[in-house]
Design a protein around this motif. Structure first.
Motif, PDB file in Angstrom:
ATOM      1  N   ALA A 231       0.826  -1.204   0.000  1.00 36.55           N
ATOM      2  CA  ALA A 231       0.000   0.000   0.000  1.00 36.55           C
ATOM      3  C   ALA A 231       0.861   1.255   0.000  1.00 36.55           C
ATOM      4  O   ALA A 231       0.587   2.221  -0.727  1.00 36.55           O
ATOM      5  N   TYR A 232       1.923   1.254   0.808  1.00 36.99           N
ATOM      6  CA  TYR A 232       2.752   2.449   0.893  1.00 36.99           C
ATOM      7  C   TYR A 232       3.535   2.685  -0.388  1.00 36.99           C
ATOM      8  O   TYR A 232       3.660   3.820  -0.845  1.00 36.99           O
ATOM      9  N   ARG A 233       4.071   1.631  -0.972  1.00 36.60           N
ATOM     10  CA  ARG A 233       4.833   1.801  -2.210  1.00 36.60           C
ATOM     11  C   ARG A 233       3.960   2.377  -3.315  1.00 36.60           C
ATOM     12  O   ARG A 233       4.419   3.173  -4.142  1.00 36.60           O
ATOM     13  N   ASN A 234       2.705   1.993  -3.338  1.00 36.38           N
ATOM     14  CA  ASN A 234       1.796   2.538  -4.338  1.00 36.38           C
ATOM     15  C   ASN A 234       1.460   3.999  -4.057  1.00 36.38           C
ATOM     16  O   ASN A 234       1.127   4.755  -4.963  1.00 36.38           O
ATOM     17  N   PHE A 235       1.571   4.392  -2.808  1.00 42.65           N
ATOM     18  CA  PHE A 235       1.214   5.742  -2.383  1.00 42.65           C
ATOM     19  C   PHE A 235       2.380   6.711  -2.483  1.00 42.65           C
ATOM     20  O   PHE A 235       2.206   7.878  -2.819  1.00 42.65           O
ATOM     21  N   ALA A 236       3.596   6.229  -2.215  1.00 44.41           N
ATOM     22  CA  ALA A 236       4.703   7.094  -1.799  1.00 44.41           C
ATOM     23  C   ALA A 236       5.168   8.105  -2.827  1.00 44.41           C
ATOM     24  O   ALA A 236       5.505   9.230  -2.480  1.00 44.41           O
ATOM     25  N   GLY A 237       5.244   7.745  -4.105  1.00 42.87           N
ATOM     26  CA  GLY A 237       5.712   8.701  -5.100  1.00 42.87           C
ATOM     27  C   GLY A 237       7.113   9.188  -4.820  1.00 42.87           C
ATOM     28  O   GLY A 237       8.062   8.415  -4.758  1.00 42.87           O
ATOM     29  N   MET A 238       7.270  10.519  -4.591  1.00 47.45           N
ATOM     30  CA  MET A 238       8.587  11.123  -4.409  1.00 47.45           C
ATOM     31  C   MET A 238       9.203  10.835  -3.041  1.00 47.45           C
ATOM     32  O   MET A 238      10.300  11.290  -2.755  1.00 47.45           O
ATOM     33  N   ALA A 239       8.514  10.092  -2.186  1.00 50.47           N
ATOM     34  CA  ALA A 239       9.088   9.804  -0.871  1.00 50.47           C
ATOM     35  C   ALA A 239      10.295   8.889  -0.960  1.00 50.47           C
ATOM     36  O   ALA A 239      11.119   8.857  -0.051  1.00 50.47           O
ATOM     37  N   GLY A 240      10.414   8.128  -2.042  1.00 53.78           N
ATOM     38  CA  GLY A 240      11.592   7.277  -2.199  1.00 53.78           C
ATOM     39  C   GLY A 240      11.523   6.019  -1.374  1.00 53.78           C
ATOM     40  O   GLY A 240      10.451   5.524  -1.026  1.00 53.78           O
ATOM     41  N   HIS A 241      12.681   5.487  -1.030  1.00 50.91           N
ATOM     42  CA  HIS A 241      12.753   4.174  -0.397  1.00 50.91           C
ATOM     43  C   HIS A 241      12.784   4.212   1.128  1.00 50.91           C
ATOM     44  O   HIS A 241      12.585   3.197   1.779  1.00 50.91           O
ATOM     45  N   LEU A 242      13.065   5.360   1.729  1.00 51.61           N
ATOM     46  CA  LEU A 242      13.080   5.504   3.183  1.00 51.61           C
ATOM     47  C   LEU A 242      14.031   4.519   3.846  1.00 51.61           C
ATOM     48  O   LEU A 242      13.711   3.884   4.854  1.00 51.61           O
ATOM     49  N   ASP A 243      15.233   4.409   3.277  1.00 54.06           N
ATOM     50  CA  ASP A 243      16.186   3.413   3.744  1.00 54.06           C
ATOM     51  C   ASP A 243      16.899   3.802   5.031  1.00 54.06           C
ATOM     52  O   ASP A 243      17.396   2.936   5.746  1.00 54.06           O
ATOM     53  N   ASP A 244      17.016   5.089   5.327  1.00 53.91           N
ATOM     54  CA  ASP A 244      17.762   5.497   6.512  1.00 53.91           C
ATOM     55  C   ASP A 244      17.073   6.682   7.174  1.00 53.91           C
ATOM     56  O   ASP A 244      16.026   7.157   6.724  1.00 53.91           O
ATOM     57  N   ASP A 245      17.664   7.160   8.263  1.00 56.17           N
ATOM     58  CA  ASP A 245      17.037   8.233   9.022  1.00 56.17           C
ATOM     59  C   ASP A 245      16.927   9.533   8.242  1.00 56.17           C
ATOM     60  O   ASP A 245      16.006  10.319   8.461  1.00 56.17           O
ATOM     61  N   VAL A 246      17.881   9.791   7.335  1.00 57.30           N
ATOM     62  CA  VAL A 246      17.786  11.008   6.530  1.00 57.30           C
ATOM     63  C   VAL A 246      16.557  10.949   5.638  1.00 57.30           C
ATOM     64  O   VAL A 246      15.762  11.885   5.579  1.00 57.30           O
ATOM     65  N   ASP A 247      16.362   9.832   4.941  1.00 57.30           N
ATOM     66  CA  ASP A 247      15.187   9.684   4.078  1.00 57.30           C
ATOM     67  C   ASP A 247      13.895   9.780   4.887  1.00 57.30           C
ATOM     68  O   ASP A 247      12.919  10.403   4.468  1.00 57.30           O
ATOM     69  N   ARG A 248      13.885   9.153   6.046  1.00 57.96           N
ATOM     70  CA  ARG A 248      12.653   9.132   6.843  1.00 57.96           C
ATOM     71  C   ARG A 248      12.357  10.500   7.448  1.00 57.96           C
ATOM     72  O   ARG A 248      11.193  10.906   7.532  1.00 57.96           O
ATOM     73  N   THR A 249      13.392  11.205   7.857  1.00 56.59           N
ATOM     74  CA  THR A 249      13.186  12.563   8.363  1.00 56.59           C
ATOM     75  C   THR A 249      12.775  13.500   7.238  1.00 56.59           C
ATOM     76  O   THR A 249      11.920  14.383   7.427  1.00 56.59           O
ATOM     77  N   GLU A 250      13.352  13.314   6.059  1.00 62.85           N
ATOM     78  CA  GLU A 250      12.950  14.096   4.894  1.00 62.85           C
ATOM     79  C   GLU A 250      11.458  13.925   4.633  1.00 62.85           C
ATOM     80  O   GLU A 250      10.754  14.890   4.282  1.00 62.85           O
ATOM     81  N   ASN A 251      10.955  12.719   4.832  1.00 65.74           N
ATOM     82  CA  ASN A 251       9.546  12.445   4.589  1.00 65.74           C
ATOM     83  C   ASN A 251       8.656  13.168   5.603  1.00 65.74           C
ATOM     84  O   ASN A 251       7.558  13.621   5.268  1.00 65.74           O
ATOM     85  N   VAL A 252       9.131  13.285   6.835  1.00 66.46           N
ATOM     86  CA  VAL A 252       8.391  14.046   7.848  1.00 66.46           C
ATOM     87  C   VAL A 252       8.433  15.537   7.519  1.00 66.46           C
ATOM     88  O   VAL A 252       7.422  16.242   7.595  1.00 66.46           O
ATOM     89  N   LEU A 253       9.618  16.023   7.150  1.00 67.56           N
ATOM     90  CA  LEU A 253       9.783  17.440   6.825  1.00 67.56           C
ATOM     91  C   LEU A 253       8.903  17.841   5.652  1.00 67.56           C
ATOM     92  O   LEU A 253       8.300  18.927   5.658  1.00 67.56           O
ATOM     93  N   ALA A 254       8.798  16.983   4.634  1.00 66.36           N
ATOM     94  CA  ALA A 254       8.046  17.321   3.427  1.00 66.36           C
ATOM     95  C   ALA A 254       6.576  17.575   3.714  1.00 66.36           C
ATOM     96  O   ALA A 254       5.909  18.291   2.959  1.00 66.36           O
ATOM     97  N   SER A 255       6.055  16.993   4.798  1.00 62.14           N
ATOM     98  CA  SER A 255       4.663  17.238   5.200  1.00 62.14           C
ATOM     99  C   SER A 255       4.571  18.218   6.366  1.00 62.14           C
ATOM    100  O   SER A 255       3.546  18.284   7.045  1.00 62.14           O
ATOM    101  N   ASN A 256       5.639  18.961   6.593  1.00 62.03           N
ATOM    102  CA  ASN A 256       5.715  19.924   7.695  1.00 62.03           C
ATOM    103  C   ASN A 256       5.423  19.264   9.036  1.00 62.03           C
ATOM    104  O   ASN A 256       4.788  19.849   9.911  1.00 62.03           O
ATOM    105  N   GLY A 257       5.914  18.029   9.193  1.00 64.02           N
ATOM    106  CA  GLY A 257       5.738  17.344  10.464  1.00 64.02           C
ATOM    107  C   GLY A 257       6.509  17.994  11.590  1.00 64.02           C
ATOM    108  O   GLY A 257       6.019  18.084  12.721  1.00 64.02           O
ATOM    109  N   SER A 258       7.713  18.481  11.290  1.00 65.08           N
ATOM    110  CA  SER A 258       8.487  19.165  12.330  1.00 65.08           C
ATOM    111  C   SER A 258       7.778  20.447  12.749  1.00 65.08           C
ATOM    112  O   SER A 258       7.737  20.799  13.935  1.00 65.08           O
ATOM    113  N   GLY A 259       7.191  21.142  11.786  1.00 66.93           N
ATOM    114  CA  GLY A 259       6.437  22.345  12.114  1.00 66.93           C
ATOM    115  C   GLY A 259       5.201  22.055  12.940  1.00 66.93           C
ATOM    116  O   GLY A 259       4.856  22.814  13.848  1.00 66.93           O
TER     117      GLY A 259
END
Length: 443
Positions: A231-259
């Motif tokens: 389900a997530y792979r079909n959804f993710a698009g530009m989120a990429g593979h989320l292989d490490d903490d940088v990718d996963r934090t980038e995914n939070v940042l892209a949705s203004n999760g830190s904000g």
């Protein structure tokens, strides 16, 4: 490669005015181009205008504000008439793209004119579906777990096929909408829901060494498998593979999760929200030397302004010194852009998309992020560096105007003027206007 000479400014007021003049030219061109155009079926057709806010506030452009209101009303009428919206929101949409018109465009409209009842009503009409079970609307929240029931949430369709129950950082966009609804006077229940849901993410970020990919009813998810992965792979698009903490934090940042977490700390005083924000920023600071990672710097600047903390100042200035040790930003004569770039997938790191242009300084790959220069200028109160940041950002913006479409066709895209002005879909609103000009206007 297309190049443009940097015309240096001699003082702060001049640098600000020249940039505002350039933005004003774009705003007027867009109004002339799109005022006669009908609304389209594109979900984010208005988000290209969100970088206009600093210009409208600084110059009081009445015509621009009238155009934004006409655009708002035209889009609302179109999606209602074509039955794509029901009860003020999409009948069927996913958490990422479905929120963008409301969280980005309409929230900007509210900031510019907080007393406008049309904007307020539209935002509350959409936001009420988040914490409430409206009559005739399938519930979005699982009452037993407090989590969203699906990645696909609409006023008619909430998909519940296997794997859809995974909560991902994109769901934090609904937290931002709830916080806005509370701010507008929609009711305390918006803040209560946002805080309760945000606490689940805060705990997940703090209880393990690894950044979580998402949440399920039985706890945080650090590795995907089975139906959730499909389900997530079909959804993710530009989120990429989320292989490490940088990718996963980038995914939070892209949705203004830190904000969202930082705003929850400000609204509730609960320290877990601040600690969770710092957990994310501790990852982002490792990316500062990447000239594409201006969004990471902007997230830290937001934290710095809201908390008055200097926790990350040394990391910001060290990244600048490293870049300046290679290329002195004051010696750069011209910027260049390679606009038509297509990559097979989104590159690893912060601020990346597969369709982003390549940038150059005096014919060499770009070394300096104007957002970093502007932030260092704030930290050091260095007016000369602030002027240089404005001049570099203005030149990049003008290069974008000469080579790229405005962005009305796709607000998330990276190869648009809007992407340079406010940031593309992975940059959380951090562009040359929004994260260089806007913060330096009150110098």
């Amino acid at each position: 490669m297309i190049t443009r000479l940097i015309l240096p400014s001699t003082d702060m007021a001049g640098a600000q005015d020249r940039f505002l003049d350039a933005v004003g030219d774009w705003v007027r061109d867009c109004i002339d181009r799109y005022a006669p155009a009908p609304a389209t079926d594109i979900h984010d057709q208005a988000t290209y205008t969100t970088s206009w806010a600093p210009y409208i506030e600084a110059r009081g452009d009445v015509r621009a504000m009238a155009f934004l209101k006409e655009t708002r009303d035209r889009i609302h009428a179109h999606f209602a008439a074509t039955d794509q919206w029901y009860h003020g929101y999409w009948r069927q949409q996913e958490a990422h793209h479905g929120t963008e018109h409301f969280e980005l465009f309409l929230s900007m409209m509210h900031r510019l004119d907080p007393t406008n009842e049309v904007t307020r009503a539209a935002l509350l009409d959409a936001a009420e579906h988040i914490p409430d079970d409206s009559a005739g609307i399938p519930p979005w929240i699982d009452g037993a777990t407090g989590l969203f029931r699906s990645m696909y949430l609409g006023t008619t369709v909430v998909r519940t096929d296997p794997g859809m129950e995974l909560n991902i950082p994109d769901h934090l966009r609904f937290v931002n909408l709830c916080l806005l609804a509370h701010e507008m006077g929609g009711g305390r229940h918006y803040l209560d829901f946002a805080a309760a849901y945000g606490q689940r993410w805060a705990r997940a970020l703090l209880e393990q060494d690894q950044i979580p990919m998402g949440l399920l009813p039985d706890g945080p998810v650090y590795e995907l498998s089975g139906a959730s992965e499909i389900a997530y792979r079909n959804f993710a698009g530009m989120a990429g593979h989320l292989d490490d903490d940088v990718d996963r934090t980038e995914n939070v940042l892209a949705s203004n999760g830190s904000g969202a977490l930082l705003a929850l700390w400000k609204a509730t005083g609960e320290n877990a929200f601040l600690q969770a924000t710092e957990r994310l920023l501790d990852v982002l600071v490792t990316q500062f030397e990447d000239p594409d990672a201006g969004a990471a710097v902007d997230a830290v600047r937001t934290y710095r302004r809201m908390t008055d903390s200097t926790r990350y100042d040394e990391r910001v200035t060290a990244a600048y010194e490293a870049a300046a040790g290679t290329v002195d930003p004051f010696t750069i004569r011209e910027l260049g852009i390679e606009p038509d770039v297509s990559r097979p997938q989104r590159p690893h790191g912060i601020g990346k998309r597969s369709d982003m242009p390549n940038w150059f300084e005096d014919g060499q790959p770009r070394r300096h992020a104007p957002i970093l220069l502007a932030t260092v200028a704030e930290i050091r109160r260095d007016e000369a560096l602030a002027i240089r940041a404005l001049d570099l950002a203005r030149t990049a913006f003008m290069l974008a105007r000469a080579t790229l479409p405005d962005g009305r066709h796709h607000g998330c895209a990276a190869n648009t003027v809007s992407a340079i002005a406010r940031g593309h879909g992975r940059e959380n609103g951090a562009g040359m206007i929004t994260a260089v000009l806007a913060p330096l206007l009150n110098w």
